[in-house]
Design a protein around this motif. Structure first.
Motif, PDB file in Angstrom:
ATOM      1  N   ILE A 380       0.821  -1.213   0.000  1.00  0.00           N
ATOM      2  CA  ILE A 380       0.000   0.000   0.000  1.00  0.00           C
ATOM      3  C   ILE A 380       0.852   1.260   0.000  1.00  0.00           C
ATOM      4  CG2 ILE A 380      -1.591   1.379   1.398  1.00  0.00           C
ATOM      5  CD1 ILE A 380      -3.028  -1.184   2.144  1.00  0.00           C
ATOM      6  N   ALA A 381       1.830   1.327   0.926  1.00  0.00           N
ATOM      7  CA  ALA A 381       2.665   2.539   1.008  1.00  0.00           C
ATOM      8  C   ALA A 381       3.425   2.789  -0.291  1.00  0.00           C
ATOM      9  CB  ALA A 381       3.625   2.421   2.185  1.00  0.00           C
ATOM     10  N   PRO A 382       4.094   1.780  -0.890  1.00  0.00           N
ATOM     11  CA  PRO A 382       4.748   2.038  -2.182  1.00  0.00           C
ATOM     12  C   PRO A 382       3.770   2.445  -3.283  1.00  0.00           C
ATOM     13  CG  PRO A 382       5.605   0.032  -1.188  1.00  0.00           C
ATOM     14  CD  PRO A 382       4.426   0.442  -0.374  1.00  0.00           C
ATOM     15  N   SER A 383       2.561   1.879  -3.278  1.00  0.00           N
ATOM     16  CA  SER A 383       1.597   2.227  -4.321  1.00  0.00           C
ATOM     17  C   SER A 383       1.129   3.664  -4.170  1.00  0.00           C
ATOM     18  CB  SER A 383       0.399   1.271  -4.293  1.00  0.00           C
ATOM     19  OG  SER A 383      -0.342   1.427  -3.096  1.00  0.00           O
ATOM     20  N   ARG A 384       0.985   4.120  -2.930  1.00  0.00           N
ATOM     21  CA  ARG A 384       0.611   5.518  -2.728  1.00  0.00           C
ATOM     22  C   ARG A 384       1.733   6.448  -3.195  1.00  0.00           C
ATOM     23  NH1 ARG A 384      -1.657   6.768   3.081  1.00  0.00           N
ATOM     24  NH2 ARG A 384      -1.973   8.756   2.001  1.00  0.00           N
ATOM     25  N   ARG A 385       2.969   6.023  -2.983  1.00  0.00           N
ATOM     26  CA  ARG A 385       4.104   6.814  -3.437  1.00  0.00           C
ATOM     27  C   ARG A 385       4.115   6.888  -4.968  1.00  0.00           C
ATOM     28  NH1 ARG A 385       8.034   3.939  -1.293  1.00  0.00           N
ATOM     29  NH2 ARG A 385       7.520   4.755   0.748  1.00  0.00           N
ATOM     30  N   ALA A 386       3.683   5.807  -5.602  1.00  0.00           N
ATOM     31  CA  ALA A 386       3.650   5.778  -7.071  1.00  0.00           C
ATOM     32  C   ALA A 386       2.675   6.802  -7.635  1.00  0.00           C
ATOM     33  CB  ALA A 386       3.283   4.380  -7.557  1.00  0.00           C
ATOM     34  N   THR A 387       1.594   7.092  -6.891  1.00  0.00           N
ATOM     35  CA  THR A 387       0.603   8.051  -7.398  1.00  0.00           C
ATOM     36  C   THR A 387       1.134   9.482  -7.409  1.00  0.00           C
ATOM     37  OG1 THR A 387      -0.367   8.415  -5.182  1.00  0.00           O
ATOM     38  CG2 THR A 387      -1.254   6.602  -6.508  1.00  0.00           C
ATOM     39  N   ARG A 388       2.238   9.736  -6.717  1.00  0.00           N
ATOM     40  CA  ARG A 388       2.786  11.092  -6.654  1.00  0.00           C
ATOM     41  C   ARG A 388       3.726  11.383  -7.828  1.00  0.00           C
ATOM     42  NH1 ARG A 388       4.036   9.469  -1.052  1.00  0.00           N
ATOM     43  NH2 ARG A 388       2.200   9.907   0.217  1.00  0.00           N
ATOM     44  N   VAL A 389       3.966  10.387  -8.671  1.00  0.00           N
ATOM     45  CA  VAL A 389       4.830  10.589  -9.833  1.00  0.00           C
ATOM     46  C   VAL A 389       4.119  11.493 -10.836  1.00  0.00           C
ATOM     47  CG1 VAL A 389       6.008   9.482 -11.759  1.00  0.00           C
ATOM     48  CG2 VAL A 389       5.967   8.371  -9.518  1.00  0.00           C
ATOM     49  N   LEU A 390       4.786  12.570 -11.261  1.00  0.00           N
ATOM     50  CA  LEU A 390       4.201  13.537 -12.194  1.00  0.00           C
ATOM     51  C   LEU A 390       4.560  13.174 -13.629  1.00  0.00           C
ATOM     52  CD1 LEU A 390       5.081  16.805 -10.238  1.00  0.00           C
ATOM     53  CD2 LEU A 390       2.899  15.569 -10.247  1.00  0.00           C
ATOM     54  N   PRO A 391       3.702  13.507 -14.575  1.00  0.00           N
ATOM     55  CA  PRO A 391       4.001  13.193 -15.988  1.00  0.00           C
ATOM     56  C   PRO A 391       5.320  13.785 -16.463  1.00  0.00           C
ATOM     57  CG  PRO A 391       1.697  13.813 -15.738  1.00  0.00           C
ATOM     58  CD  PRO A 391       2.348  14.080 -14.406  1.00  0.00           C
ATOM     59  N   VAL A 392       5.712  14.951 -15.923  1.00  0.00           N
ATOM     60  CA  VAL A 392       6.935  15.599 -16.379  1.00  0.00           C
ATOM     61  C   VAL A 392       8.167  14.779 -16.047  1.00  0.00           C
ATOM     62  CG1 VAL A 392       7.349  16.924 -14.265  1.00  0.00           C
ATOM     63  CG2 VAL A 392       8.100  17.843 -16.490  1.00  0.00           C
ATOM     64  N   GLU A 393       8.048  13.872 -15.049  1.00  0.00           N
ATOM     65  CA  GLU A 393       9.203  13.076 -14.643  1.00  0.00           C
ATOM     66  C   GLU A 393       9.573  12.048 -15.702  1.00  0.00           C
ATOM     67  OE1 GLU A 393       9.594  11.894 -10.498  1.00  0.00           O
ATOM     68  OE2 GLU A 393       7.758  13.004 -10.059  1.00  0.00           O
ATOM     69  N   ALA A 394       8.751  11.908 -16.706  1.00  0.00           N
ATOM     70  CA  ALA A 394       9.105  11.024 -17.822  1.00  0.00           C
ATOM     71  C   ALA A 394      10.300  11.554 -18.585  1.00  0.00           C
ATOM     72  CB  ALA A 394       7.910  10.870 -18.764  1.00  0.00           C
ATOM     73  N   LEU A 395      10.594  12.850 -18.442  1.00  0.00           N
ATOM     74  CA  LEU A 395      11.718  13.466 -19.141  1.00  0.00           C
ATOM     75  C   LEU A 395      13.004  13.405 -18.339  1.00  0.00           C
ATOM     76  CD1 LEU A 395       9.843  16.647 -20.446  1.00  0.00           C
ATOM     77  CD2 LEU A 395      10.217  14.479 -21.643  1.00  0.00           C
ATOM     78  N   ARG A 396      12.906  12.983 -17.083  1.00  0.00           N
ATOM     79  CA  ARG A 396      14.094  12.995 -16.217  1.00  0.00           C
ATOM     80  C   ARG A 396      14.772  11.630 -16.211  1.00  0.00           C
ATOM     81  NH1 ARG A 396      11.299  15.873 -10.930  1.00  0.00           N
ATOM     82  NH2 ARG A 396      10.760  17.867 -11.934  1.00  0.00           N
ATOM     83  N   ASP A 397      15.993  11.618 -15.659  1.00  0.00           N
ATOM     84  CA  ASP A 397      16.720  10.361 -15.475  1.00  0.00           C
ATOM     85  C   ASP A 397      15.978   9.525 -14.441  1.00  0.00           C
ATOM     86  OD1 ASP A 397      18.531   8.326 -15.100  1.00  0.00           O
ATOM     87  OD2 ASP A 397      20.268   9.664 -15.299  1.00  0.00           O
ATOM     88  N   SER A 398      15.830   8.255 -14.691  1.00  0.00           N
ATOM     89  CA  SER A 398      15.054   7.385 -13.818  1.00  0.00           C
ATOM     90  C   SER A 398      15.816   6.876 -12.626  1.00  0.00           C
ATOM     91  CB  SER A 398      14.520   6.182 -14.605  1.00  0.00           C
ATOM     92  OG  SER A 398      15.586   5.424 -15.106  1.00  0.00           O
ATOM     93  N   THR A 399      17.090   7.221 -12.508  1.00  0.00           N
ATOM     94  CA  THR A 399      17.875   6.695 -11.395  1.00  0.00           C
ATOM     95  C   THR A 399      17.388   7.293 -10.083  1.00  0.00           C
ATOM     96  OG1 THR A 399      19.799   6.471 -12.782  1.00  0.00           O
ATOM     97  CG2 THR A 399      20.181   6.463 -10.421  1.00  0.00           C
ATOM     98  N   PRO A 400      16.960   6.490  -9.114  1.00  0.00           N
ATOM     99  CA  PRO A 400      16.441   7.015  -7.866  1.00  0.00           C
ATOM    100  C   PRO A 400      17.551   7.584  -7.017  1.00  0.00           C
ATOM    101  CG  PRO A 400      16.556   4.632  -7.749  1.00  0.00           C
ATOM    102  CD  PRO A 400      16.942   5.007  -9.135  1.00  0.00           C
ATOM    103  N   GLY A 401      17.212   8.596  -6.255  1.00  0.00           N
ATOM    104  CA  GLY A 401      18.176   9.181  -5.336  1.00  0.00           C
ATOM    105  C   GLY A 401      17.858   8.797  -3.919  1.00  0.00           C
TER     106      GLY A 401
END
Length: 843
Positions: A380-401
């Protein structure tokens, strides 16, 4: 979205397999526990159904309360004629049963595994009344020196017909000729019990008392129902005697023994819960890393029109499918787990009767529901975090910090830890025992919340020795420090397993230290007579009488044990000899003296006296199964419960009045002044040759025997917890494998600048060691705290010595680090195979 979810799962097979195995193992433990205990319950039903199959109605003494450990209330033999005169009775015979231990031809007692009783009884003369008790070979006993024994004992110990064997009773041992063997339906023994059956008059003499029966079994005439016959017989019986149908009696006896199965079931379910709890950390960590690595993918879904709810449903759907599939696999593995649990307990001496495993609907439902629910809740917690991903982040590097440790997380962690410690203290202090479980779970959650705060510094500290390993060691240290939250969440699964292992280790060491202090400080006896097996029912009082005549023996003090209700609660008591107790044992009398104890009185522990505000001269309401209620006068108050671990002590005379066939638990022996203790021990041992199954030990040997029993229980618990540790190591494998995927470009660059495959493998291996060491260290510290709490909680039971086995705990930490090396083998090989050119151009 469903298609995308399924394809995404199948595209990452390693992640799918490792996470599914973690869930499946926990579910397998749960399903195996339910299957095993169901089979045990069915086995007890079968055992008592066979034992009562020959009769339709049973007449017995009316007990004040049901207690399977109490001897039956005897019935006058005259009642048999009354029963036979009742209309509808086709046949009736008196029965006697009791303690009877077979001794093999080699002189060693035949002791069944798992604590099953060693029984003796009378064999019904009427074959119809025997039911499923059948003569397998030979014939029924007809003389006073003849016996038939169970087929298992005869086969396993090579006892042919015509053999002369010794049988131990509560009274003197006697020699008998084996004239036959019996079986119970198609079984060679009755649930693992050894059995010696005699003709009725002999059984009365050696097992009970002439003129008394334990029960009367009755066969109904044709056309008379069992319920009708029970009512007719019951109406003719004197006060204190009752008639019940044999079916009802079998169910009652089975239900009483099932209480022990319920205790075992609860214990095993706790271990299964621990395994699932550890698995939930792996699920949470896996989905958290998965969301972080799929940022661009999720952003693209948002960009083409997917809503936040659809993204969340995608993650939860993946968890649901994975949880259901893994639970189904765990259910299948549960059959093997049930057999494994049974085998494991048998190896540690806890062998209980079981029937063939049977998969019940409740087990299927529980396994599938629990496994799936745990997986979905953890996601549940990871899935809620997934909903905060914005469409603009498709243009960024996917490497997590790396995420920073927030003040909010710190406040929550401290609050949870404070509340948990409070609940634990309250529970250990005598409040609701459920608070202990709340405190333990809350403590783990508090440490989990605060762990990222310590993960970075701990990784730096524990990784210092790795600097000597060159660049791979330094990079491994920095990798563990880079993302403290991930490092902490990966290590927490191991923290839980090691915390529980460490806590029971501290408890076991403290119990052994208490035994050492009790025998060294409280006991003044030099020798102790005890059963050879810790699972034996006890020793015959005749053994104590034989020791009194040994040269060099000054004092012999017996102690028996039983159960009764004091202030309405069923609890254990010890019976002692008031005239000799203070010569062999210091029980810390706070008021009165042991010699003041009479057959109408009781000695009460200080803890109970304080709780009820009792003083010498007050009365304690007691109730015994055979004699009913009575008020016992308090003749003294004691504070030392180390050796006699009970709150109530009564006299041997009072115990004999309540249960004439009780056995001794132990016999304490004090030698004469100036006597050679070793020489006296040898003479006592010679005197005990007539009582196989008993032995005499000195103080050091007594401590050693007690330590062996504690170590055996500790080893069993550690074996049960081992599954949680294995799941935790799978979590490390899973995290490292996922980490290698997100660090593809980094690995490619390292290889491009000259790092060899061996160095890459070493880097991954040392990172795994650091994570394992962090988990083991935190687990050891948390376990020590929990262990200390458990010891303090048992203070009122006589466990007052605290011991922390530092060397053993350090060994656990070292073994965890070594296990980390093995956990890194797969991810390390995968990392070393990264294609340099492909990795460098990876987006």
């Amino acid at each position: 979205m469903l298609t995308a979810t399924i394809k995404g799962m199948l595209a990452h097979k390693l992640r799918l397999v490792l996470t599914s195995v973690s869930i499946a193992l926990g579910v397998a433990f749960l399903a195996g526990t339910l299957m095993l205990t169901d089979s045990m319950n069915r086995a007890f039903d079968d055992v008592f159904a066979k034992a009562n199959s020959g009769s339709d109605v049973s007449v017995r003494g009316k007990a004040a309360f049901a207690d399977p450990q109490a001897e039956p209330k005897p019935i006058p033999a005259s009642v048999l004629q009354t029963v036979r005169s009742v209309d509808g009775v086709a046949a009736a015979e008196g029965q006697v049963g009791g303690y009877a231990m077979l001794v093999g031809p080699d002189g060693t007692p035949i002791q069944p595994a798992g604590g099953a009783p060693t029984m003796g009884g009378s064999l019904a003369a009427d074959k119809d009344l025997r039911g499923e008790v059948r003569i397998n070979t030979g014939r029924a006993p007809a003389k006073s020196d003849e016996v038939v024994i169970d087929t298992s004992s005869a086969k396993n110990r090579n006892i042919p017909l015509g053999s002369r064997i010794k049988i131990l009773f509560r009274g003197p041992a006697e020699q008998f000729t084996v004239v036959g063997t019996v079986q119970f339906a198609d079984e060679n023994d009755l649930g693992g019990t050894t059995m010696a059956l005699f003709e009725p008059a002999t059984a009365q003499r050696v097992l009970g008392s002439p003129g008394l029966y334990d029960s009367i079994i009755v066969k109904a005439a044709r056309g008379v129902s069992n319920d009708q016959l029970a009512k007719r017989v019951g109406a003719a019986l004197p006060n204190g005697v009752e008639a019940v149908t044999s079916q009802a009696l079998a169910e009652e006896q089975s239900n009483q023994f099932k209480q022990n199965v319920d205790i075992l079931k609860t214990a095993l379910l706790v271990f299964a819960g621990i395994a699932l709890f550890v698995g939930s950390f792996i699920i949470w960590n896996t989905f958290s890393m998965q969301v972080a690595q799929r940022t661009r993918e999720l952003a693209l879904l948002r960009a083409i029109g997917a809503t936040r709810r659809q993204v969340m449903r995608t993650i939860l759907l993946e968890a649901l499918v994975q949880g259901a599939g893994a639970s189904a696999l765990g259910l299948f593995l549960g059959l093997g787990m049930a057999r494994g649990l049974s085998w494991t307990m048998a190896r540690f001496g806890f062998d209980l009767p079981t029937a063939a495993p049977r998969l019940q609907g409740t087990t299927v439902l529980a396994a599938l529901l629990v496994g799936t629910l745990v997986t979905v809740v953890a996601a549940i917690a990871p899935s809620r975090r997934a909903t905060r991903v914005l469409p603009v982040e498709a243009l960024r590097d996917s490497t997590p910090g790396a995420e920073r440790f927030s003040k909010r997380r710190l406040a929550i962690g401290l609050a949870v830890a404070a509340v948990s410690v409070g609940a634990l203290v309250a529970g250990l202090g005598g409040a609701a025992r459920e608070l202990i479980l709340v405190g333990i779970v809350g403590s783990v959650l508090g440490v989990t919340t605060l762990a990222p705060l310590f993960a970075g510094p701990l990784a730096s500290l524990l990784g210092q020795p790795l600097r000597s390993r060159g660049v791979p060691g330094e990079l491994a240290r920095q990798n563990a420090m880079r993302n403290p939250k991930r490092t902490a969440s990966t290590a927490m699964a191991l923290v839980i397993g090691l915390a529980l292992v460490s806590s029971v280790t501290v408890l076991a060491a403290s119990i052994k230290a208490t035994v050492h202090d009790v025998i060294g400080k409280e006991a003044t006896a030099e020798l102790y007579v005890k059963p050879e097996s810790s699972q034996a029912a006890g020793i015959s009082p005749e053994a104590a009488r034989s020791v009194r005549d040994v040269d060099g023996v000054a004092v012999v003090s017996e102690a028996g044990f039983g159960r009764a209700k004091f202030t309405g609660q069923l609890t254990r008591f010890f019976s002692v000899d008031p005239g000799t107790l203070d010569q062999v044992l210091d029980i810390g009398m706070e008021a009165g003296k042991p010699r003041d104890l009479t057959d109408e009185g009781v000695l009460v522990s200080k803890a109970k006296a304080d709780a009820h505000q009792w003083k010498v001269g007050d009365t304690v309401p007691a109730e015994f199964a055979n004699t009913g209620k009575k008020d016992l006068r308090i003749d003294g108050i004691f504070s030392h419960k180390g050796y006699l671990s009970a709150d109530y002590l009564i006299s041997l005379g009072a115990h004999a009045r309540e249960d004439a066939r009780h056995l001794d638990a132990t016999v304490l022996v004090k030698t004469t002044a100036g006597a050679d203790v070793d020489a006296v021990q040898k003479r006592v041992s010679t005197a005990l040759n007539a009582y196989p199954g008993t032995k005499v030990v000195n103080q050091k040997q007594m401590e050693k025997d007690a330590g062996k029993d504690v170590d055996k229980l500790l080893q069993l618990i550690i074996v049960m917890l081992l599954l949680a540790v294995v799941i935790a190591l799978l979590g490390i494998v899973n995290t490292l494998a996922l980490s290698m995927f997100e660090r593809t470009r980094e690995l490619g660059l390292l290889r491009a600048v000259g790092m060899t495959r061996g160095q890459v493998r070493a880097m991954v291996r040392w990172e795994s060691v650091v994570i394992s060491a962090i988990g083991a260290s935190l687990g050891a510290v948390l376990g020590i705290g929990l262990g200390v709490g458990f010891v303090k909680a048992l203070a009122d039971q006589g466990f007052n010595s605290l011991a922390v086995p530092g060397e053993q705990l350090l060994l656990y930490v070292a073994l965890a680090a070594v296990a980390g090396v093995f956990a890194a083998i797969g991810p390390g090989r995968r990392a070393a195979k990264v294609d340099v050119l492909r990795a460098v151009v990876t987006e």
